[in-house]
Structure formats: structure tokens, C-alpha cells
Design a protein around this motif. Structure first.
Motif, mmCIF file in Angstrom:
data_model
loop_
_atom_site.group_PDB
_atom_site.id
_atom_site.type_symbol
_atom_site.label_atom_id
_atom_site.label_comp_id
_atom_site.label_asym_id
_atom_site.label_seq_id
_atom_site.Cartn_x
_atom_site.Cartn_y
_atom_site.Cartn_z
ATOM 1 N N ARG A 145 0.814 -1.215 0.000
ATOM 2 C CA ARG A 145 0.000 0.000 0.000
ATOM 3 C C ARG A 145 0.846 1.263 0.000
ATOM 4 N N GLY A 234 -1.179 6.835 10.765
ATOM 5 C CA GLY A 234 -2.207 7.594 10.068
ATOM 6 C C GLY A 234 -1.691 8.530 8.988
ATOM 7 N N PHE B 11 -2.068 -14.176 2.208
ATOM 8 C CA PHE B 11 -1.120 -13.199 1.684
ATOM 9 C C PHE B 11 0.059 -13.929 1.069
ATOM 10 N N SER B 12 0.571 -13.387 -0.026
ATOM 11 C CA SER B 12 1.747 -13.999 -0.627
ATOM 12 C C SER B 12 2.695 -12.927 -1.131
ATOM 13 N N LYS B 47 1.127 -7.503 10.106
ATOM 14 C CA LYS B 47 1.162 -6.370 9.168
ATOM 15 C C LYS B 47 -0.158 -6.258 8.423
ATOM 16 N N CYS B 50 -2.805 -4.651 10.863
ATOM 17 C CA CYS B 50 -2.820 -3.203 11.060
ATOM 18 C C CYS B 50 -2.886 -2.447 9.736
ATOM 19 N N GLY B 51 -3.109 -3.166 8.661
ATOM 20 C CA GLY B 51 -3.365 -2.496 7.394
ATOM 21 C C GLY B 51 -2.123 -2.112 6.617
ATOM 22 N N LEU B 52 -0.944 -2.552 7.070
ATOM 23 C CA LEU B 52 0.278 -2.234 6.322
ATOM 24 C C LEU B 52 0.325 -3.000 5.009
ATOM 25 N N SER B 54 -2.060 -5.250 2.223
ATOM 26 C CA SER B 54 -3.420 -5.601 1.823
ATOM 27 C C SER B 54 -3.453 -7.084 1.507
ATOM 28 N N VAL B 56 -4.192 -10.703 -0.021
ATOM 29 C CA VAL B 56 -4.469 -11.139 -1.386
ATOM 30 C C VAL B 56 -5.914 -11.624 -1.482
ATOM 31 N N ILE B 67 -10.369 -2.734 7.044
ATOM 32 C CA ILE B 67 -9.294 -1.803 7.419
ATOM 33 C C ILE B 67 -8.647 -1.136 6.204
ATOM 34 N N THR B 68 -8.611 -1.824 5.075
ATOM 35 C CA THR B 68 -7.975 -1.210 3.909
ATOM 36 C C THR B 68 -8.862 -0.104 3.322
ATOM 37 N N MET B 70 -10.536 1.967 5.399
ATOM 38 C CA MET B 70 -10.654 2.978 6.448
ATOM 39 C C MET B 70 -9.639 4.090 6.206
ATOM 40 N N PRO B 72 -6.582 6.378 6.882
ATOM 41 C CA PRO B 72 -5.433 6.019 7.725
ATOM 42 C C PRO B 72 -5.520 6.578 9.144
#
Lengths: 333, 261
Positions: A145, A234, B11-12, B47, B50-52, B54, B56, B67-68, B70, B72
Motif C-alpha cells: 500500500r 495515520g 497473503f503472498s 502487518k 494493522c493495514g500495512l 493488503s 491477497v 481496514i484497507t 478505512m 489512515p
């Protein structure tokens, strides 16, 4: 130079005092030393003071401060002490633009009072910036991201920089001696301006860039702690980075279009300021603005007095003074 | 009840699957240890939480919101993340400055100026993590244990109901390990913060956390309370780490050590 938080306030006051002193005193120094009395009584000297010396010092101050802030932004964004305002190929893009205008024979003309070389340089600067963004965006991974990473952008910047440098060499090769000299002189950088027009040309770009930087200054702090922390706190990493890159490029574009690529200010001043003020960009931003301004206006005063009545391009002075000075400071650490 | 939950999370990295089909929920006030071998997908999992990263496939939601999707700043008010303290190339921020930066999602002052409320929040976080004496030190002069404490102080100042920690005690000596353990316990007790800790230190995992999520090759091996895990602790640990373990005390406060036999 050791960083002591409690002493920051004293240093900021010192810098403010230095800035005011530089702007107030340096215009009196030149090929001929002027006195206040003479300026008030002699209209010829008054004209020189107001139309030539004052705008020149102001231009040097704004250019130096702007370049230092851009250096600060780039070093923060890329977490790389080698980064400077020209890392993203902005300087070589601008140089190519200016050279193209010189070669086309339009160098003497102006649009709305802005010299054609300045417009060419500005276009070149933005073109290189757009290319860097496009290249680094193309290398972006879809799952991440926060991408593209600083390294990707840095690499794209270096690639674009070489690309424009080669184009510039090609243009120089194709040009005749007179044009070639004109290009070389432009590349040395200098603040040899007359009147307020050049200052007014770069002021809107510098001001817009500085305001945009100030608005994102906390994000810059976060980038230094790492993008993971920044994002989970954030910060819109991609957006903030884009805005900061854009801000720095606008500022550099504006400055380079007037002064040419004056090197070293943008790399050196942020280093010195970090040593004194620590890492917080809220303090570093005004500190670099003032320190860069003082530094370049003093260098320019040297440039126009040392071999008077002739002048040395200020870019030569900044590198000559700056190199040894930076080595000396880092050895002291 | 507010919760963070992962639903069929996958996730990959570049085609190599790291997290496979993990479903897992953290409720308010719970403490979780995510245990597993290096490369089992623990860090990748948090990760994603907490949305770091995304996912798969699948999704992560906080209070039912993906969360993705929302903003930041909104997710930053709910989840704080402490990365592995191994990357210590920190610029010379003072600890107080670093902790103050955590108030970014709440802060609206010009150029990041902190309000009095913000400053109080920083002081509280420093006090709670026992880091007041570090406040004016520069981040790049701290020892490993102090650095980790400062990182946690920052996350505490973020005032979130959920706190994710990635290997907080790796590389620390027993003294600092115990310090960090106490800090985590205090944050959990006094703030009611839900804590999710990634670790491969089994004693730390079992002594500080009420729940265990064990991961093998990106898949969930165990998902439940510590007590359930401890019914068959030696067995479970041997399956997770593929080496022999031995428990010292047969009761609940077990100390496990690796053995060659």
C-alpha cells in the motif's frame, strides 16, 4: 557540533539575527563599499543600491533558503544524506530546457517579462519530475500500500538525470562556440540578476513550495522513523510523499530557472542544521530556510567582490567553500 | 464489542504464499501471543492486521469495517503497531519528540504543534512505560532495551484499544526482557489495551498472554487460550518448532527449554 535540545532556542534566535543582519548589511558591500549617508544623498548610488544590490541579495537569500529546504525534504524523504535538490534529475532537466531555448535562438526573448531561458528551465524541471513519477509508479508493486519505495524513486531520479545530461551533451555538441559558452555559463549557476523581476519570477514557486512543505512537515518527520510506523500512525504515505516531492520540485524549478543549478547549498545546509537542531522538521524547516539564505547571500557577496569588477559564478564559490567546510564539520563530529 | 478480526486471510510475496486462510479474532482487552518459527508468517499476519499489507484474499476488519477501506487516521486511532526493533537507524529525535509524533491522528496544530492535552498524553505514555528518564535522550543513543521501550511508549501515546508488537523481546537480555514484559502487562492492565505480540520466545508468550495463536507454514496450528495450549504444551511446542522441549514445572507456570534429546 553536538545536538542539545535546550540550546535550540538560542540557535534559532541567532539565525534570525544573522538573517536580518545579512539582508541589512550585505547590499552595502560590493565593488564599492557604500555608506548609508551616501545612499541618502546621492541618487546614483541610491539607484544602484535599490535596483541592483538589494534585489540581488534578496534573490540570493531566497534561492539559498529554498534550495536548503528542498535538500532537507529530499534527504528526509529518501533517508539518504547524499540526496539534494537535484537528485531527481530536476537540475539536469532544467539545464536541458534552458540549453534547448538557448540553441533555438530564443534566449533573448521573454514571455510576460519572464526570460525564455527561465521558462525553458522550468518546463525541463517539471518534465523530469513527471518522468520520475511515471517511472517509479510503473515499478510499483500492487500489494504494497505504501509503494513505491524511496529507493525506486531515487533510482528513477538518477536514470532521468543521466538521460537529460546525455541530451544536454548532445545539444552542446551540436551547438556553435558562442551558444556552447552560453550554455556552460548557465550551468555554472549564478545570482547575477538585475532588478526585481527575477525575484518575482521565482517567488511564487518558492512560496507555493514552502507552504506545501510546511503543511506536510509532520509527515516528513514520520518518514524518517520508517514508512511502517508512518503508515500505522495515520500518515497517508503515498499522498504526503507525492505532495512533498511536488513542493520541492516546484521550488527547485523556480529557483533553477532564475539562478541555474547552484550546487551544494541544498546538500550542506541541512546537514549542518541537523547537527545543531536535531531531527524535528518543524524546527529544521525555518532553520534551513534562514541558514541557506544567509549562506548563499554571503557566498554571492564574495562572488561579486573577490575579483571585482569581474564576477565569479556563485556556484563555483558554494562548491569551493562548501566542500572543505562540510568535510571539516563531519570530522569534528 | 469492538474487535479486530481476520477472515480467511491469505497473503503472498511474489507468488510465495506466506499466510494461508487464517481466521482469527481479537476482542477488547484480550492478550494474544502469535508464536511460530521464523518465516512462518507471523509478522506478515500482523502487518495485515494493522493495514500495512493488503491481503491477497480475505479481509481484516475493525469493528466490522474493512481496514484497507478505512482512512489512515481512523485506523491509527484504533490500532498501534510496534515494528521489530532491529532496524535502529533512527534519526536523532529525542524520545519525547518521537512519542509526540504518535499523536499525529489526533493532532491538528500548525506544523504538528502539540496542544496541552497532547503533551499530557505524551507524559502519561512515558510514565506508563517507565521511560520518563529517557525523555530528553536522543533516539540514536539508546541501548537495545531502551530503544524498544521508546518504541512502545510511542505506540501507547497513540491511545488505541489495540496494540500490535512484532518481536518486542528478541535481542534483549533477561533483565530488559522482563522490563518489556512488565511494560506490556501494565499497558494491558491500566489501559485495558488488547495486546497482540508476535514472538518465538515461548516462555514470554506463555507468561504474559492469555491466548495463543500458533502458526506453522502460514496456517493456523492452534487458536485458543493459553490453558488449553498448556494441556499439551510440550507436544504442541515440539510440533511448532520441530525440536524437543522439556517443561520444568508441571503446573501452570511452566518454563520450557529446548533440548537436544
Amino acid at each position: 557540533m553536538l545536538f542539545i535540545p535546550q540550546k535550540r532556542f538560542v540557535w534559532i534566535l541567532t539565525l534570525i539575527a544573522l538573517s536580518i543582519t545579512a539582508i541589512a548589511i550585505l547590499p552595502f558591500i560590493g565593488m564599492e563599499l557604500m555608506s548609508v549617508g551616501r545612499i541618502l544623498t546621492d541618487s546614483f548610488h541610491r539607484d544602484i543600491f535599490i535596483a541592483i544590490r538589494l534585489p540581488r541579495v534578496l534573490t540570493a537569500f531566497l534561492a539559498g533558503g529554498g534550495l536548503a529546504v528542498c535538500g532537507l525534504v529530499f534527504q528526509g524523504l529518501f533517508r539518504n544524506p547524499m540526496a539534494d535538490p537535484y537528485t531527481l534529475g530536476v537540475a539536469s532537466g532544467a539545464s536541458f530546457g534552458a540549453a534547448a531555448v538557448i540553441l533555438s535562438g530564443a534566449a533573448g526573448t521573454a514571455l510576460l517579462g519572464v526570460p525564455a531561458t527561465a521558462i525553458g528551465a522550468l518546463c525541463g524541471a517539471f518534465l523530469s519530475f513527471a518522468l520520475v513519477l511515471a517511472f517509479s509508479g510503473a515499478a510499483n508493486r500492487p500489494t504494497d500500500r505504501a509503494a513505491p519505495s524511496p529507493h525506486t524513486i531515487l533510482l528513477a531520479g538518477i536514470a532521468v538525470s543521466f538521460f537529460f545530461s546525455s541530451l544536454l551533451m548532445f545539444l552542446q555538441y551540436m551547438s556553435d562556440t558562442r551558444e556552447s559558452f552560453h550554455i556552460v555559463r548557465w550551468l555554472m549557476g549564478g545570482v547575477d540578476v538585475f532588478g526585481y523581476r527575477p525575484l518575482l519570477t521565482m517567488l511564487p514557486f518558492a512560496a507555493a513550495g514552502l507552504i506545501l512543505t510546511a503543511a506536510n512537515v509532520t509527515a516528513l518527520d514520520h518518514f524518517l522513523t520508517g514508512e511502517d510506523i508512518a503508515q500505522t500512525r495515520g500518515v497517508r504515505v503515498r499522498l504526503s510523499r507525492g505532495l512533498l516531492l511536488c513542493a520541492a520540485s516546484i521550488t527547485v524549478g523556480g529557483i533553477v530557472s532564475v539562478c541555474g543549478p547552484v550546487c551544494f547549498v541544498g546538500m550542506m545546509i541541512p546537514h549542518l542544521c541537523r547537527g545543531v537542531f536535531g531531527a524535528s522538521h518543524r524546527i529544521l524547516l525555518p532553520a534551513c530556510l534562514m541558514a541557506g539564505g544567509v549562506f548563499l547571500s554571503i557566498c554571492d557577496t564574495f562572488a561579486r567582490t573577490v575579483i571585482a569588477p569581474a564576477e565569479i559564478p556563485v556556484g563555483v564559490i558554494t562548491a569551493l567553500l562548501g566542500g572543505p567546510f562540510l568535510v571539516w564539520v563531519s570530522r569534528k563530529k | 464489542m469492538p474487535c479486530v478480526s481476520a477472515e480467511k486471510l491469505c497473503f503472498s510475496y511474489g507468488g510465495k504464499s506466506v499466510v494461508e486462510d487464517i481466521t482469527f479474532t481479537v476482542n477488547t482487552g484480550e492478550t494474544w501471543a502469535v508464536v511460530g518459527r521464523n518465516g512462518a508468517g507471523k509478522s506478515t499476519l500482523i502487518k495485515c492486521l494493522c493495514g500495512l499489507l493488503s491481503p491477497v484474499r480475505g479481509n481484516v476488519s475493525i469493528d466490522g469495517i474493512d481496514i484497507t477501506k478505512m482512512p489512515p487516521k481512523e485506523s491509527a486511532k484504533r490500532i498501534a503497531y510496534v515494528p521489530q526493533g532491529t532496524n535502529r537507524t533512527m534519526p536523532p529525535f529525542t524520545v519525547r519528540e518521537y512519542v509526540g509524533m504518535a499523536l499525529f491522528p489526533y493532532n491538528t496544530g500548525f506544523m504538528g504543534r502539540l496542544s496541552d492535552d497532547n503533551k499530557k498524553c505524551v507524559d502519561d505514555a512515558l510514565a506508563l512505560t517507565d521511560a520518563c528518564h529517557l525523555a530528553d535522550r536522543s533516539m540514536n543513543t539508546l541501548s537495545g532495551g531502551e530503544f524498544q521501550t521508546a518504541l512502545i511508549a510511542g505506540a501507547v501515546a497513540q491511545s488505541t484499544p489495540f496494540l500490535l508488537l512484532d518481536e518486542p523481546t528478541t535481542h534483549l537480555d533477561p533483565f530488559h526482557k522482563e522490563n518489556i514484559r512488565q511494560v506490556i502487562e501494565r499497558v494491558h492492565k491500566e489501559r485495558g489495551t488488547a495486546v497482540v505480540t508476535v514472538t518465538h520466545d515461548v516462555n514470554f508468550a506463555l507468561s504474559t498472554h492469555k491466548n495463543i495463536l500458533a502458526v506453522i507454514n502460514g496456517k493456523v496450528f492452534f487458536n485458543g487460550t493459553k490453558d488449553e495450549f498448556c494441556v499439551n504444551a510440550v507436544d504442541n511446542l515440539e510440533k511448532i518448532f520441530s525440536i524437543k522441549f522439556r517443561g520444568i514445572d508441571g503446573g501452570k507456570n511452566v518454563c520450557f527449554y529446548e533440548t537436544a534429546e
